[in-house]
Design a protein around this motif. Structure first.
Motif, PDB file in Angstrom:
ATOM      1  N   VAL A   1      14.162 -46.227  76.611  1.00  0.00           N
ATOM      2  CA  VAL A   1      15.604 -45.985  76.485  1.00  0.00           C
ATOM      3  C   VAL A   1      15.868 -45.263  75.175  1.00  0.00           C
ATOM      4  O   VAL A   1      15.269 -45.576  74.137  1.00  0.00           O
ATOM      5  N   GLN A   2      16.775 -44.281  75.211  1.00  0.00           N
ATOM      6  CA  GLN A   2      17.241 -43.606  74.005  1.00  0.00           C
ATOM      7  C   GLN A   2      18.760 -43.735  73.931  1.00  0.00           C
ATOM      8  O   GLN A   2      19.458 -43.489  74.914  1.00  0.00           O
ATOM      9  N   ILE A   3      19.283 -44.133  72.765  1.00  0.00           N
ATOM     10  CA  ILE A   3      20.721 -44.221  72.551  1.00  0.00           C
ATOM     11  C   ILE A   3      21.160 -42.940  71.860  1.00  0.00           C
ATOM     12  O   ILE A   3      20.872 -42.728  70.671  1.00  0.00           O
ATOM     13  N   LEU A   4      21.837 -42.054  72.579  1.00  0.00           N
ATOM     14  CA  LEU A   4      22.306 -40.792  72.015  1.00  0.00           C
ATOM     15  C   LEU A   4      23.528 -41.062  71.135  1.00  0.00           C
ATOM     16  O   LEU A   4      24.499 -41.678  71.578  1.00  0.00           O
ATOM     17  N   GLY A   5      23.493 -40.602  69.880  1.00  0.00           N
ATOM     18  CA  GLY A   5      24.576 -40.865  68.942  1.00  0.00           C
ATOM     19  C   GLY A   5      24.352 -42.102  68.108  1.00  0.00           C
ATOM     20  O   GLY A   5      25.246 -42.539  67.385  1.00  0.00           O
ATOM     21  N   TYR A   6      23.153 -42.679  68.188  1.00  0.00           N
ATOM     22  CA  TYR A   6      22.847 -43.905  67.442  1.00  0.00           C
ATOM     23  C   TYR A   6      22.887 -43.639  65.941  1.00  0.00           C
ATOM     24  O   TYR A   6      22.452 -42.600  65.461  1.00  0.00           O
ATOM     25  N   ARG A   7      23.455 -44.628  65.211  1.00  0.00           N
ATOM     26  CA  ARG A   7      23.542 -44.527  63.756  1.00  0.00           C
ATOM     27  C   ARG A   7      23.094 -45.832  63.129  1.00  0.00           C
ATOM     28  O   ARG A   7      23.144 -46.893  63.753  1.00  0.00           O
ATOM     29  N   LYS A   8      22.693 -45.741  61.876  1.00  0.00           N
ATOM     30  CA  LYS A   8      22.322 -46.923  61.118  1.00  0.00           C
ATOM     31  C   LYS A   8      23.485 -47.911  61.093  1.00  0.00           C
ATOM     32  O   LYS A   8      24.635 -47.529  60.901  1.00  0.00           O
ATOM     33  N   GLY A   9      23.183 -49.179  61.298  1.00  0.00           N
ATOM     34  CA  GLY A   9      24.208 -50.216  61.300  1.00  0.00           C
ATOM     35  C   GLY A   9      24.684 -50.596  62.673  1.00  0.00           C
ATOM     36  O   GLY A   9      25.355 -51.625  62.845  1.00  0.00           O
ATOM     37  N   MET A  10      24.383 -49.781  63.674  1.00  0.00           N
ATOM     38  CA  MET A  10      24.745 -50.138  65.043  1.00  0.00           C
ATOM     39  C   MET A  10      23.834 -51.260  65.532  1.00  0.00           C
ATOM     40  O   MET A  10      22.767 -51.501  64.953  1.00  0.00           O
ATOM     41  N   PRO A  11      24.223 -51.988  66.591  1.00  0.00           N
ATOM     42  CA  PRO A  11      23.377 -53.069  67.099  1.00  0.00           C
ATOM     43  C   PRO A  11      21.960 -52.582  67.366  1.00  0.00           C
ATOM     44  O   PRO A  11      21.757 -51.497  67.919  1.00  0.00           O
ATOM     45  N   THR A  12      21.005 -53.388  66.970  1.00  0.00           N
ATOM     46  CA  THR A  12      19.602 -52.983  67.068  1.00  0.00           C
ATOM     47  C   THR A  12      18.908 -53.566  68.289  1.00  0.00           C
ATOM     48  O   THR A  12      17.726 -53.314  68.507  1.00  0.00           O
ATOM     49  N   GLU A  13      19.638 -54.375  69.082  1.00  0.00           N
ATOM     50  CA  GLU A  13      19.035 -54.987  70.257  1.00  0.00           C
ATOM     51  C   GLU A  13      19.628 -54.417  71.535  1.00  0.00           C
ATOM     52  O   GLU A  13      20.833 -54.178  71.634  1.00  0.00           O
TER      53      GLU A  13
ATOM     54  N   HIS B   1      14.449 -48.661  67.511  1.00  0.00           N
ATOM     55  CA  HIS B   1      13.914 -48.070  66.291  1.00  0.00           C
ATOM     56  C   HIS B   1      15.027 -47.338  65.552  1.00  0.00           C
ATOM     57  O   HIS B   1      16.151 -47.197  66.053  1.00  0.00           O
ATOM     58  N   ALA B   2      14.728 -46.847  64.379  1.00  0.00           N
ATOM     59  CA  ALA B   2      15.730 -46.170  63.547  1.00  0.00           C
ATOM     60  C   ALA B   2      16.297 -44.927  64.229  1.00  0.00           C
ATOM     61  O   ALA B   2      17.422 -44.513  63.936  1.00  0.00           O
ATOM     62  N   ASP B   3      15.532 -44.330  65.145  1.00  0.00           N
ATOM     63  CA  ASP B   3      16.009 -43.131  65.842  1.00  0.00           C
ATOM     64  C   ASP B   3      16.744 -43.456  67.122  1.00  0.00           C
ATOM     65  O   ASP B   3      17.083 -42.555  67.904  1.00  0.00           O
ATOM     66  N   GLY B   4      17.004 -44.755  67.387  1.00  0.00           N
ATOM     67  CA  GLY B   4      17.766 -45.146  68.573  1.00  0.00           C
ATOM     68  C   GLY B   4      16.948 -45.217  69.845  1.00  0.00           C
ATOM     69  O   GLY B   4      17.514 -45.230  70.944  1.00  0.00           O
ATOM     70  N   THR B   5      15.624 -45.278  69.732  1.00  0.00           N
ATOM     71  CA  THR B   5      14.775 -45.370  70.917  1.00  0.00           C
ATOM     72  C   THR B   5      14.119 -46.743  70.985  1.00  0.00           C
ATOM     73  O   THR B   5      13.964 -47.430  69.975  1.00  0.00           O
ATOM     74  N   CYS B   6      13.740 -47.129  72.173  1.00  0.00           N
ATOM     75  CA  CYS B   6      12.954 -48.347  72.361  1.00  0.00           C
ATOM     76  C   CYS B   6      12.194 -48.229  73.670  1.00  0.00           C
ATOM     77  O   CYS B   6      12.525 -47.406  74.536  1.00  0.00           O
ATOM     78  N   SER B   7      11.183 -49.051  73.808  1.00  0.00           N
ATOM     79  CA  SER B   7      10.396 -49.041  75.039  1.00  0.00           C
ATOM     80  C   SER B   7       9.713 -50.392  75.195  1.00  0.00           C
ATOM     81  O   SER B   7       9.580 -51.157  74.238  1.00  0.00           O
TER      82      SER B   7
END
Length: 636
Positions: free
Chosen positions: A174-186, A207-213
């Motif tokens: 999953v990638q969160i487009l527009g993700y920024r530091k401080g947004m929910p990390t889960e 991750h810091a770039d808004g991706t997870c797997s």
């Protein structure tokens, strides 16, 4: 001369005030990246002396919101500006929403440097449920442009693959487009296999770039729901097949916003690639036309429409709605696979509603006549009618015993659970004219799976009666349970305590007296309570942080009742360090009534002298509990 001088002074003041006003910059409804709360910004006014956010709140009438005095803005260079004052709402005080469910107020911060182009708003990073708004644009009329993925074009000829019943891992990214530091990390993944209800939830860390797997355990091809930004996105998983989603925060907020919904779209809310991506993209577009029972608006309208109808009239209403929805699906310009899933979900929905006809007639009367408390319970207990045996014969036109499409419907496990709870299997057998098929395999397997989830091990003979491959699935789950039960026997840090021979009136004082001189957190919970389980997981790090205080300065007391099955309770408490009490039904009834326990979880915070200082219904968040406990522990 004096008069002319006076006039000149007035003109000078007017000139000065116009200069001051000219330095104000008003930004109407600035673009925002995302707000995951009920707050929206209607206007920002910038001046040399202050930054004023004109806020609008949309929340449940007669419920409260609160703006923390620690709230701050963070500019695009990382500098913070602490909230200075408010108008229309008092900092740190509960503000009850009016009957309209809408309110306006101002938040006033220090002036911002002219070079600042965007700010974020936050109540604080360590506050449970804190209001946060990201990417408030001060110089641009649009949001920063995102690099959007290539859209998967629908295959209008696609058909559903036959589900393959085997256990395995399904890679998910999953990638969160527009993700920024401080947004929910889960990010939460609800694995909607057809035999486990509620669905199994898996948490992935961004991750810091808004991706997870992650590799998601699956039993077969089935649906899942990826949840982020207050929204769920359905997708499909299968053993060995990769599923990928890109979630577009800019577009999600636009569609959810009360003030910005009419703005130009920022693309699609979600982009799919990988396993059944074309089908997922089609369903993401068309499914909002087909709300289900979990949709609050659908449920409210349903109960309103049923008002005054008897059981036969309600059944006819459901059959009419089923026909209308089926005809609408037939006219869609989508793939056969998409229509197949939509038809199956429609059949499951209206079969479930018809199976609950008598109960829904009663619920409709209670809701529409605003009955509450004992009056509602009395009506419910006396009104439910038994329908004639042939009432459910119509189900043979809605449901098939061998419909494999159910594996692709995310709500299948809910309907299987409902029919199990209603003991509806015999009715289905009569209506469908058979007791064989996928539907009955799922009913039997789900019933055993629920027992395993409740920490009840299953003997081999009963497992052997299941059809393959459900037999292998249940055997693997049962083996895992046996290992966990053995591991629980070695765990420490929890104590099973007895209430002793005391009257109902003395029950709670007697429990508290055991720990006089210490601060007590009392957790009234149940093994079947999902929010209780999530809350216990959330508070676990705090208990670990305070490990040295446990038993000395603070005691954790857990109180459950006999509605929590004994075997389940025995195997859940080893993971809850503290003192555990399990009340009888009679004790639980008195305890709940006397202390006005409206639901679980409920928390009591008790001082060293045994006085209740706080009562909280529902989990208020770790920080709220920590703050109240710390205050009492600091009092010697």
């Amino acid at each position: 001369m004096k008069q002319l001088k006076f006039v000149g002074t007035i003109l000078l003041l007017l000139y000065c005030s116009s200069c001051i006003r000219s330095k104000e910059k008003v930004i109407e409804r600035p673009p925002l990246i995302w707000s995951h709360s009920c707050l929206e910004i209607d206007k920002v006014v910038l001046s040399d002396t202050a930054t004023v956010l004109y806020m609008k709140a949309f929340f449940t009438p007669q419920n409260w919101i609160k703006i923390a005095s620690t709230s701050f803005l963070t500019d695009d260079k990382g500098k913070q500006y602490i909230l200075r004052s408010t108008e229309g709402i008092t900092m740190g005080k509960e503000f009850y929403m009016p009957d309209s469910g809408e309110a306006e107020f101002k938040l006033i911060f220090p002036a911002l440097p002219a070079s600042v182009s965007s700010v974020d708003f936050s109540e604080g990073d360590n506050m449970q449920g804190a209001f946060k708004i990201w990417g408030i644009q001060l110089k641009s009329k649009t949001l920063p442009k995102l690099t959007l993925p290539k859209e998967t074009k629908p295959d209008i000829h696609a058909v559903l693959p036959d589900p393959e019943l085997k256990s395995g891992k399904a890679p998910l990214s999953v990638q969160i487009l527009g993700y920024r530091k401080g947004m929910p990390t889960e990010l939460n993944v609800s694995v909607c296999n057809p035999i486990d209800f509620p669905p199994t939830d898996i948490v992935l860390q961004l991750h810091a770039d808004g991706t997870c797997s992650g590799d998601i355990p699956v039993y077969t091809n089935h649906a899942a729901v990826v949840r982020y930004a207050g929204k769920g996105f359905e997708c499909f998983l299968a053993p060995g097949e990769t599923t990928s989603l890109a979630i577009n925060l800019h577009e999600i907020f636009r569609t959810q916003s009360r003030l910005r919904k009419e703005k130009h779209p920022y693309g699609k809310p979600v982009y799919y690639s990988g396993y059944l991506a074309s089908l997922s993209q089609e369903l993401a577009v068309v499914k909002p036309q087909f709300p289900s029972i979990e949709n609050n608006d659908f449920a409210r309208q349903l109960l309103s429409d049923l008002n005054g109808k008897n059981e036969e009239e309600v059944k006819e209403y459901f059959l009419t709605k089923h026909k209308e929805r089926t005809e609408l699906i037939a006219g869609l310009e989508v793939s056969p696979a998409c229509k197949q899933v939509l038809r199956c979900e429609t059949n499951l929905l209206y079969t479930s509603l018809i199976s609950q006809t008598s109960s829904l007639v009663v619920q409709s009367y209670i809701v529409n006549n605003k009955l509450q408390g004992e009056e509602a319970q009395k009506y419910y207990n006396t009104r439910i009618n038994k329908v004639p045996d042939n009432f459910f014969d119509v189900l043979k036109d809605l449901l098939s015993a061998n419909e494999t499409t159910v594996f692709y419907c995310p709500t299948t496990s809910y309907y299987i659970y409902i029919w199990g709870a209603l003991k509806f299997e015999d009715t289905l057998i009569r209506s469908l004219g058979t007791n064989q098929g996928i539907l009955f395999d799922l009913l039997h397997t789900a019933a055993i799976s629920r027992q395993i989830n409740d920490f009840t091990s299953i003997d081999g003979d009963r497992i052997a009666q299941l059809n393959a491959p459900f037999r292998e699935i249940i055997k693997a789950k049962n083996d895992e349970l046996l290992v966990k039960i053995e591991a629980n026997k070695k765990k420490t840090g929890f104590t099973v305590s007895e209430t002793g021979e005391v009257s109902n009136e003395d029950l709670f004082p007697s429990i508290l007296s055991k720990y006089r001189g210490k601060v007590i957190l009392v957790d009234v919970w149940a093994t079947w309570c999902g929010p209780c389980i999530m809350a216990n997981k959330a508070i676990k790090p705090l208990k670990e942080e305070w490990a040295e205080k446990a038993g000395k300065d603070i005691v954790y007391v857990y109180i459950a009742g006999e509605n929590s099955p004994l075997g389940t309770w025995n195997n859940m408490i080893p993971d809850l360090k503290g003192e555990h009490f399990r009340l009888t039904n009679q004790q639980w009834a008195y305890f709940s009534s006397e202390l006005k326990i409206e639901g679980v979880p409920t928390y009591f915070i008790v001082d060293r002298e045994g006085n209740i200082t706080s009562k909280m219904t529902g989990f208020p968040g770790v920080e709220a509990i920590k703050s109240k406990l710390t205050e009492l522990m600091n009092k010697k």
